[in-house]
Write a protein that holds these residues in place. Structure first.
Motif, PDB file in Angstrom:
ATOM      1  N   ILE A  13       0.869  -1.177   0.000  1.00  7.35           N
ATOM      2  CA  ILE A  13       0.000   0.000   0.000  1.00  7.35           C
ATOM      3  C   ILE A  13       0.904   1.225   0.000  1.00  7.35           C
ATOM      4  CG2 ILE A  13      -1.713   1.256   1.378  1.00  7.35           C
ATOM      5  CD1 ILE A  13      -2.315  -1.706   2.549  1.00  7.35           C
ATOM      6  N   MET A  14       0.663   2.149  -0.898  1.00  5.59           N
ATOM      7  CA  MET A  14       1.517   3.341  -0.963  1.00  5.59           C
ATOM      8  C   MET A  14       0.708   4.587  -1.269  1.00  5.59           C
ATOM      9  SD  MET A  14       3.350   2.377  -4.558  1.00  5.59           S
ATOM     10  CE  MET A  14       3.762   0.737  -4.022  1.00  5.59           C
ATOM     11  N   LEU A  15       1.315   5.748  -0.969  1.00  5.10           N
ATOM     12  CA  LEU A  15       0.694   7.032  -1.273  1.00  5.10           C
ATOM     13  C   LEU A  15       1.299   7.511  -2.587  1.00  5.10           C
ATOM     14  CD1 LEU A  15      -1.217   9.080   0.191  1.00  5.10           C
ATOM     15  CD2 LEU A  15       0.851  10.200   1.032  1.00  5.10           C
ATOM     16  N   GLY A  16       0.486   7.987  -3.512  1.00  7.19           N
ATOM     17  CA  GLY A  16       1.067   8.505  -4.745  1.00  7.19           C
ATOM     18  C   GLY A  16       0.059   8.721  -5.848  1.00  7.19           C
ATOM     19  N   ASP A  17       0.629   9.077  -6.996  1.00  9.11           N
ATOM     20  CA  ASP A  17      -0.144   9.324  -8.208  1.00  9.11           C
ATOM     21  C   ASP A  17       0.088   8.133  -9.134  1.00  9.11           C
ATOM     22  OD1 ASP A  17      -0.995  10.085 -10.732  1.00  9.11           O
ATOM     23  OD2 ASP A  17      -0.031  12.052 -10.663  1.00  9.11           O
ATOM     24  N   ILE A  18      -0.960   7.397  -9.436  1.00 10.46           N
ATOM     25  CA  ILE A  18      -0.806   6.144 -10.190  1.00 10.46           C
ATOM     26  C   ILE A  18      -0.263   6.375 -11.604  1.00 10.46           C
ATOM     27  CG2 ILE A  18      -3.141   5.934 -11.183  1.00 10.46           C
ATOM     28  CD1 ILE A  18      -3.073   2.980 -10.101  1.00 10.46           C
ATOM     29  N   THR A  19      -0.426   7.593 -12.126  1.00 12.31           N
ATOM     30  CA  THR A  19       0.066   7.856 -13.489  1.00 12.31           C
ATOM     31  C   THR A  19       1.594   7.860 -13.560  1.00 12.31           C
ATOM     32  OG1 THR A  19       0.085  10.271 -13.261  1.00 12.31           O
ATOM     33  CG2 THR A  19      -1.963   9.259 -14.045  1.00 12.31           C
ATOM     34  N   THR A  20       2.255   7.913 -12.399  1.00  9.28           N
ATOM     35  CA  THR A  20       3.728   7.934 -12.385  1.00  9.28           C
ATOM     36  C   THR A  20       4.311   6.551 -12.059  1.00  9.28           C
ATOM     37  OG1 THR A  20       3.920   8.461 -10.032  1.00  9.28           O
ATOM     38  CG2 THR A  20       3.646  10.319 -11.529  1.00  9.28           C
ATOM     39  N   ILE A  23      -5.301   9.658 -15.849  1.00 12.44           N
ATOM     40  CA  ILE A  23      -4.660   8.620 -16.688  1.00 12.44           C
ATOM     41  C   ILE A  23      -4.736   9.021 -18.167  1.00 12.44           C
ATOM     42  CG2 ILE A  23      -4.943   6.231 -17.521  1.00 12.44           C
ATOM     43  CD1 ILE A  23      -5.542   5.439 -14.574  1.00 12.44           C
ATOM     44  N   HIS A  24      -5.892   9.488 -18.609  1.00 11.46           N
ATOM     45  CA  HIS A  24      -6.013   9.902 -20.011  1.00 11.46           C
ATOM     46  C   HIS A  24      -5.096  11.086 -20.333  1.00 11.46           C
ATOM     47  CE1 HIS A  24      -9.002   7.397 -22.076  1.00 11.46           C
ATOM     48  NE2 HIS A  24      -9.460   7.152 -20.854  1.00 11.46           N
ATOM     49  N   ARG A  25      -4.998  12.049 -19.420  1.00 10.35           N
ATOM     50  CA  ARG A  25      -4.118  13.208 -19.657  1.00 10.35           C
ATOM     51  C   ARG A  25      -2.662  12.772 -19.766  1.00 10.35           C
ATOM     52  NH1 ARG A  25      -7.495  15.804 -16.177  1.00 10.35           N
ATOM     53  NH2 ARG A  25      -6.197  15.379 -14.364  1.00 10.35           N
ATOM     54  N   ALA A  26      -2.261  11.887 -18.878  1.00  9.14           N
ATOM     55  CA  ALA A  26      -0.859  11.462 -18.858  1.00  9.14           C
ATOM     56  C   ALA A  26      -0.526  10.518 -20.018  1.00  9.14           C
ATOM     57  CB  ALA A  26      -0.536  10.798 -17.521  1.00  9.14           C
ATOM     58  N   ALA A  27      -1.490   9.709 -20.436  1.00  9.80           N
ATOM     59  CA  ALA A  27      -1.221   8.735 -21.506  1.00  9.80           C
ATOM     60  C   ALA A  27      -1.213   9.388 -22.878  1.00  9.80           C
ATOM     61  CB  ALA A  27      -2.258   7.623 -21.469  1.00  9.80           C
ATOM     62  N   LEU A  40      -7.434   7.453 -25.722  1.00 12.25           N
ATOM     63  CA  LEU A  40      -8.861   7.625 -26.006  1.00 12.25           C
ATOM     64  C   LEU A  40      -9.207   7.005 -27.360  1.00 12.25           C
ATOM     65  CD1 LEU A  40     -11.564   8.745 -25.100  1.00 12.25           C
ATOM     66  CD2 LEU A  40     -10.944  10.945 -26.121  1.00 12.25           C
ATOM     67  N   GLU A  41      -8.312   7.161 -28.315  1.00 13.99           N
ATOM     68  CA  GLU A  41      -8.542   6.550 -29.636  1.00 13.99           C
ATOM     69  C   GLU A  41      -8.723   5.042 -29.523  1.00 13.99           C
ATOM     70  OE1 GLU A  41      -5.650   7.268 -32.895  1.00 13.99           O
ATOM     71  OE2 GLU A  41      -5.742   9.326 -32.106  1.00 13.99           O
ATOM     72  N   GLU A  42      -7.857   4.385 -28.755  1.00 15.34           N
ATOM     73  CA  GLU A  42      -7.994   2.933 -28.593  1.00 15.34           C
ATOM     74  C   GLU A  42      -9.267   2.601 -27.812  1.00 15.34           C
ATOM     75  OE1 GLU A  42      -4.576   0.770 -26.990  1.00 15.34           O
ATOM     76  OE2 GLU A  42      -5.679  -1.124 -27.132  1.00 15.34           O
ATOM     77  N   CYS A  43      -9.579   3.402 -26.785  1.00 15.27           N
ATOM     78  CA  CYS A  43     -10.775   3.153 -25.966  1.00 15.27           C
ATOM     79  C   CYS A  43     -12.054   3.247 -26.791  1.00 15.27           C
ATOM     80  CB  CYS A  43     -10.844   4.136 -24.794  1.00 15.27           C
ATOM     81  SG  CYS A  43      -9.705   3.718 -23.460  1.00 15.27           S
ATOM     82  N   ARG A  44     -12.077   4.151 -27.762  1.00 13.40           N
ATOM     83  CA  ARG A  44     -13.270   4.308 -28.610  1.00 13.40           C
ATOM     84  C   ARG A  44     -13.621   3.020 -29.345  1.00 13.40           C
ATOM     85  NH1 ARG A  44     -14.527   9.641 -28.830  1.00 13.40           N
ATOM     86  NH2 ARG A  44     -12.792  11.117 -28.951  1.00 13.40           N
ATOM     87  N   LYS A  45     -12.602   2.208 -29.615  1.00 11.37           N
ATOM     88  CA  LYS A  45     -12.824   0.962 -30.375  1.00 11.37           C
ATOM     89  C   LYS A  45     -13.340  -0.173 -29.493  1.00 11.37           C
ATOM     90  CE  LYS A  45      -9.065   2.206 -33.484  1.00 11.37           C
ATOM     91  NZ  LYS A  45      -7.607   2.198 -33.383  1.00 11.37           N
ATOM     92  N   LEU A  46     -13.398   0.047 -28.181  1.00 10.81           N
ATOM     93  CA  LEU A  46     -13.744  -1.050 -27.258  1.00 10.81           C
ATOM     94  C   LEU A  46     -15.250  -1.170 -26.993  1.00 10.81           C
ATOM     95  CD1 LEU A  46     -10.866  -0.598 -24.648  1.00 10.81           C
ATOM     96  CD2 LEU A  46     -10.965  -2.212 -26.551  1.00 10.81           C
ATOM     97  N   ARG A  82       1.906   7.013 -23.386  1.00 10.94           N
ATOM     98  CA  ARG A  82       2.987   7.818 -22.776  1.00 10.94           C
ATOM     99  C   ARG A  82       3.180   7.560 -21.283  1.00 10.94           C
ATOM    100  NH1 ARG A  82       1.195  13.491 -25.678  1.00 10.94           N
ATOM    101  NH2 ARG A  82       0.790  12.516 -27.693  1.00 10.94           N
ATOM    102  N   LEU A  83       2.411   6.644 -20.740  1.00  7.91           N
ATOM    103  CA  LEU A  83       2.580   6.313 -19.312  1.00  7.91           C
ATOM    104  C   LEU A  83       3.799   5.426 -19.119  1.00  7.91           C
ATOM    105  CD1 LEU A  83      -1.112   5.280 -18.584  1.00  7.91           C
ATOM    106  CD2 LEU A  83       0.051   7.237 -17.536  1.00  7.91           C
ATOM    107  N   PRO A  84       4.373   5.420 -17.926  1.00  3.84           N
ATOM    108  CA  PRO A  84       5.450   4.454 -17.658  1.00  3.84           C
ATOM    109  C   PRO A  84       4.940   3.011 -17.637  1.00  3.84           C
ATOM    110  CG  PRO A  84       5.074   5.881 -15.733  1.00  3.84           C
ATOM    111  CD  PRO A  84       4.166   6.374 -16.817  1.00  3.84           C
ATOM    112  N   ALA A  85       3.640   2.825 -17.442  1.00  3.43           N
ATOM    113  CA  ALA A  85       3.064   1.469 -17.422  1.00  3.43           C
ATOM    114  C   ALA A  85       2.888   0.963 -18.858  1.00  3.43           C
ATOM    115  CB  ALA A  85       1.713   1.484 -16.718  1.00  3.43           C
ATOM    116  N   LYS A  86       3.083  -0.351 -19.034  1.00  4.80           N
ATOM    117  CA  LYS A  86       2.941  -0.933 -20.371  1.00  4.80           C
ATOM    118  C   LYS A  86       1.466  -1.005 -20.782  1.00  4.80           C
ATOM    119  CE  LYS A  86       4.443  -4.977 -22.972  1.00  4.80           C
ATOM    120  NZ  LYS A  86       4.633  -6.420 -22.861  1.00  4.80           N
ATOM    121  N   TYR A  87       0.610  -1.365 -19.828  1.00  5.64           N
ATOM    122  CA  TYR A  87      -0.819  -1.509 -20.107  1.00  5.64           C
ATOM    123  C   TYR A  87      -1.665  -0.682 -19.142  1.00  5.64           C
ATOM    124  CZ  TYR A  87       0.526  -5.911 -22.448  1.00  5.64           C
ATOM    125  OH  TYR A  87       1.094  -6.858 -23.254  1.00  5.64           O
ATOM    126  N   VAL A  88      -2.876  -0.326 -19.606  1.00  9.04           N
ATOM    127  CA  VAL A  88      -3.907   0.199 -18.710  1.00  9.04           C
ATOM    128  C   VAL A  88      -5.072  -0.789 -18.755  1.00  9.04           C
ATOM    129  CG1 VAL A  88      -5.481   2.096 -18.152  1.00  9.04           C
ATOM    130  CG2 VAL A  88      -3.263   2.604 -19.189  1.00  9.04           C
TER     131      VAL A  88
END
Ligand code: AR6
Length: 171
Positions: free
Chosen positions: A6-13, A37-41, A46-52, A67-73
Protein backbone atom coordinates in the motif's frame (compact mmCIF):
# COMPACT_ATOMS: atom_id res chain seq x y z
CA UNK A 1 7.98 -14.03 -3.15
CA UNK A 2 4.62 -12.44 -3.87
CA UNK A 3 3.65 -9.20 -2.20
CA UNK A 4 0.85 -6.70 -1.69
CA UNK A 5 1.91 -3.13 -0.90
CA UNK A 6 0.00 0.00 0.00
CA UNK A 7 1.52 3.34 -0.96
CA UNK A 8 0.69 7.03 -1.27
CA UNK A 9 1.07 8.51 -4.74
CA UNK A 10 -0.14 9.32 -8.21
CA UNK A 11 -0.81 6.14 -10.19
CA UNK A 12 0.07 7.86 -13.49
CA UNK A 13 3.73 7.93 -12.39
CA UNK A 14 3.90 4.26 -11.38
CA UNK A 15 6.05 1.98 -13.53
CA UNK A 16 4.02 -1.20 -13.11
CA UNK A 17 3.43 -3.59 -16.01
CA UNK A 18 -0.24 -2.62 -15.74
CA UNK A 19 -2.08 0.16 -13.94
CA UNK A 20 -5.82 -0.11 -13.39
CA UNK A 21 -8.18 2.72 -14.28
CA UNK A 22 -11.35 3.35 -12.24
CA UNK A 23 -13.31 4.05 -15.40
CA UNK A 24 -16.98 4.39 -16.30
CA UNK A 25 -18.95 2.09 -18.60
CA UNK A 26 -18.37 4.27 -21.69
CA UNK A 27 -14.54 3.96 -21.33
CA UNK A 28 -14.39 7.43 -22.88
CA UNK A 29 -12.72 9.18 -19.95
CA UNK A 30 -13.99 11.31 -17.08
CA UNK A 31 -12.70 13.02 -13.95
CA UNK A 32 -10.69 11.68 -11.01
CA UNK A 33 -8.10 9.02 -11.70
CA UNK A 34 -9.65 8.33 -15.12
CA UNK A 35 -9.05 11.93 -16.24
CA UNK A 36 -5.50 11.87 -14.85
CA UNK A 37 -4.66 8.62 -16.69
CA UNK A 38 -6.01 9.90 -20.01
CA UNK A 39 -4.12 13.21 -19.66
CA UNK A 40 -0.86 11.46 -18.86
CA UNK A 41 -1.22 8.74 -21.51
CA UNK A 42 -2.07 11.15 -24.32
CA UNK A 43 -4.83 11.14 -26.97
CA UNK A 44 -3.93 7.72 -28.39
CA UNK A 45 -5.43 6.14 -25.28
CA UNK A 46 -8.86 7.63 -26.01
CA UNK A 47 -8.54 6.55 -29.64
CA UNK A 48 -7.99 2.93 -28.59
CA UNK A 49 -10.78 3.15 -25.97
CA UNK A 50 -13.27 4.31 -28.61
CA UNK A 51 -12.82 0.96 -30.37
CA UNK A 52 -13.74 -1.05 -27.26
CA UNK A 53 -17.49 -0.22 -27.24
CA UNK A 54 -17.60 0.41 -23.51
CA UNK A 55 -17.43 -2.09 -20.66
CA UNK A 56 -20.08 -3.38 -18.22
CA UNK A 57 -19.69 -2.62 -14.50
CA UNK A 58 -17.36 -5.14 -12.81
CA UNK A 59 -15.75 -6.30 -16.06
CA UNK A 60 -12.40 -5.11 -17.43
CA UNK A 61 -10.74 -4.28 -20.74
CA UNK A 62 -7.06 -3.71 -21.55
CA UNK A 63 -5.25 -1.14 -23.69
CA UNK A 64 -1.68 -0.06 -24.18
CA UNK A 65 -0.21 2.57 -21.81
CA UNK A 66 1.10 4.95 -24.51
CA UNK A 67 2.99 7.82 -22.78
CA UNK A 68 2.58 6.31 -19.31
CA UNK A 69 5.45 4.45 -17.66
CA UNK A 70 3.06 1.47 -17.42
CA UNK A 71 2.94 -0.93 -20.37
CA UNK A 72 -0.82 -1.51 -20.11
CA UNK A 73 -3.91 0.20 -18.71
CA UNK A 74 -6.68 -2.09 -17.48
CA UNK A 75 -9.98 -0.22 -17.47
CA UNK A 76 -12.72 -1.33 -15.08
CA UNK A 77 -15.91 0.49 -14.18
CA UNK A 78 -16.59 -0.09 -10.49
CA UNK A 79 -20.14 0.14 -9.11
CA UNK A 80 -21.81 3.40 -8.16
CA UNK A 81 -22.80 3.16 -4.46
CA UNK A 82 -26.59 3.11 -4.22
CA UNK A 83 -27.02 2.17 -0.55
CA UNK A 84 -25.54 -1.33 -0.67
CA UNK A 85 -28.44 -3.45 -1.87
CA UNK A 86 -27.70 -3.20 -5.59
CA UNK A 87 -24.96 -5.88 -5.69
CA UNK A 88 -22.32 -3.20 -5.09
CA UNK A 89 -20.02 -5.50 -3.04
CA UNK A 90 -20.13 -8.30 -5.62
CA UNK A 91 -19.54 -5.88 -8.50
CA UNK A 92 -16.56 -4.25 -6.76
CA UNK A 93 -15.04 -7.69 -6.12
CA UNK A 94 -15.57 -8.48 -9.81
CA UNK A 95 -13.71 -5.30 -10.82
CA UNK A 96 -10.62 -6.39 -8.85
CA UNK A 97 -10.87 -10.04 -9.90
CA UNK A 98 -11.40 -9.38 -13.61
CA UNK A 99 -8.62 -6.77 -13.70
CA UNK A 100 -6.18 -9.22 -12.11
CA UNK A 101 -7.23 -12.02 -14.48
CA UNK A 102 -6.58 -9.78 -17.46
CA UNK A 103 -3.17 -8.80 -16.06
CA UNK A 104 -2.32 -12.50 -15.61
CA UNK A 105 -3.44 -13.27 -19.16
CA UNK A 106 -1.11 -10.57 -20.51
CA UNK A 107 1.88 -11.80 -18.51
CA UNK A 108 2.06 -8.84 -16.13
CA UNK A 109 4.31 -9.28 -13.09
CA UNK A 110 3.35 -6.04 -11.35
CA UNK A 111 -0.10 -4.45 -11.17
CA UNK A 112 -1.10 -1.13 -9.55
CA UNK A 113 -4.65 -0.28 -8.46
CA UNK A 114 -6.30 2.98 -7.40
CA UNK A 115 -9.05 2.76 -4.80
CA UNK A 116 -11.87 1.82 -7.19
CA UNK A 117 -15.33 3.38 -6.60
CA UNK A 118 -14.41 5.31 -3.43
CA UNK A 119 -14.28 8.73 -5.12
CA UNK A 120 -17.13 10.05 -7.29
CA UNK A 121 -18.89 6.64 -7.03
CA UNK A 122 -19.10 7.06 -3.20
CA UNK A 123 -18.51 3.42 -2.15
CA UNK A 124 -17.83 3.54 1.64
CA UNK A 125 -14.04 3.45 2.03
CA UNK A 126 -13.77 0.86 4.82
CA UNK A 127 -16.04 -1.61 3.04
CA UNK A 128 -14.28 -1.07 -0.28
CA UNK A 129 -10.86 -1.59 1.32
CA UNK A 130 -11.97 -4.92 2.82
CA UNK A 131 -13.19 -6.18 -0.54
CA UNK A 132 -10.05 -5.01 -2.34
CA UNK A 133 -7.58 -6.46 0.18
CA UNK A 134 -9.38 -9.82 0.41
CA UNK A 135 -9.75 -10.20 -3.36
CA UNK A 136 -6.12 -9.27 -4.08
CA UNK A 137 -4.74 -11.67 -1.43
CA UNK A 138 -6.90 -14.52 -2.71
CA UNK A 139 -5.77 -13.90 -6.25
CA UNK A 140 -2.08 -13.81 -5.28
CA UNK A 141 -2.39 -17.26 -3.65
CA UNK A 142 -2.78 -18.89 -7.07
CA UNK A 143 -1.44 -16.44 -9.66
CA UNK A 144 1.45 -17.55 -11.85
CA UNK A 145 2.58 -14.36 -13.59
CA UNK A 146 1.31 -11.66 -11.25
CA UNK A 147 3.80 -11.35 -8.36
CA UNK A 148 3.29 -7.86 -6.95
CA UNK A 149 0.15 -5.82 -6.46
CA UNK A 150 0.32 -2.18 -5.35
CA UNK A 151 -2.57 -0.15 -3.96
CA UNK A 152 -1.74 3.43 -4.89
CA UNK A 153 -3.65 5.79 -2.59
CA UNK A 154 -4.03 9.42 -3.58
CA UNK A 155 -4.63 10.76 -0.06
CA UNK A 156 -3.62 9.91 3.49
CA UNK A 157 -7.15 8.94 4.63
CA UNK A 158 -7.41 6.32 1.88
CA UNK A 159 -3.93 4.98 2.64
CA UNK A 160 -4.77 4.66 6.35
CA UNK A 161 -8.00 2.79 5.59
CA UNK A 162 -6.16 0.25 3.42
CA UNK A 163 -3.33 -0.12 5.96
CA UNK A 164 -5.78 -0.81 8.77
CA UNK A 165 -7.66 -3.35 6.65
CA UNK A 166 -4.41 -5.03 5.64
CA UNK A 167 -3.20 -5.32 9.24
CA UNK A 168 -6.59 -6.74 10.36
CA UNK A 169 -6.47 -9.17 7.44
CA UNK A 170 -2.94 -10.45 8.13
CA UNK A 171 -3.41 -10.83 11.90
N1 AR6 B 1 -3.67 8.32 -8.66
C1 AR6 B 1 -4.23 7.49 -7.76
N2 AR6 B 1 -5.47 7.67 -7.26
C2 AR6 B 1 -6.17 8.74 -7.68
C3 AR6 B 1 -5.67 9.67 -8.64
C4 AR6 B 1 -4.35 9.42 -9.13
N3 AR6 B 1 -3.78 10.22 -10.03
N4 AR6 B 1 -6.61 10.62 -8.84
C5 AR6 B 1 -7.66 10.33 -8.05
N5 AR6 B 1 -7.40 9.20 -7.35
P1 AR6 B 1 -12.47 8.36 -8.69
P2 AR6 B 1 -14.54 6.24 -8.85
C6 AR6 B 1 -8.21 8.50 -6.34
O1 AR6 B 1 -13.51 9.39 -8.43
O2 AR6 B 1 -15.05 6.57 -7.50
C7 AR6 B 1 -14.46 9.21 -13.15
O3 AR6 B 1 -15.05 10.38 -13.62
C8 AR6 B 1 -9.33 9.25 -5.67
O4 AR6 B 1 -8.83 10.13 -4.68
O5 AR6 B 1 -11.38 8.67 -9.64
O6 AR6 B 1 -14.34 4.80 -9.21
C9 AR6 B 1 -14.77 8.00 -14.04
O7 AR6 B 1 -14.86 8.36 -15.40
C10 AR6 B 1 -10.13 8.09 -5.08
O8 AR6 B 1 -9.51 7.64 -3.87
O9 AR6 B 1 -13.14 6.96 -9.21
C11 AR6 B 1 -16.08 7.52 -13.50
O10 AR6 B 1 -17.16 8.23 -14.07
C12 AR6 B 1 -9.97 6.99 -6.13
O11 AR6 B 1 -8.89 7.41 -6.97
C13 AR6 B 1 -15.98 7.82 -12.02
O12 AR6 B 1 -15.04 8.89 -11.89
C14 AR6 B 1 -11.20 6.76 -7.00
O13 AR6 B 1 -11.85 7.98 -7.26
C15 AR6 B 1 -15.45 6.64 -11.24
O14 AR6 B 1 -15.55 6.90 -9.87
Amino acid sequence: MKSFQIMLGDITTVAADAIVNAANTTLLGGGGVDGAIHRAAGPELLEECRKLNGCPTGEAKITKGYRLPAKYVIHTPGPVWQGGDHREAELLENSYKNSLKLAELHGCRTVAFPSISTGVYRFPLDQAAKIAVRTIHRFLETSERVQEVWMVCFDERTKQAYEKTESDFSS
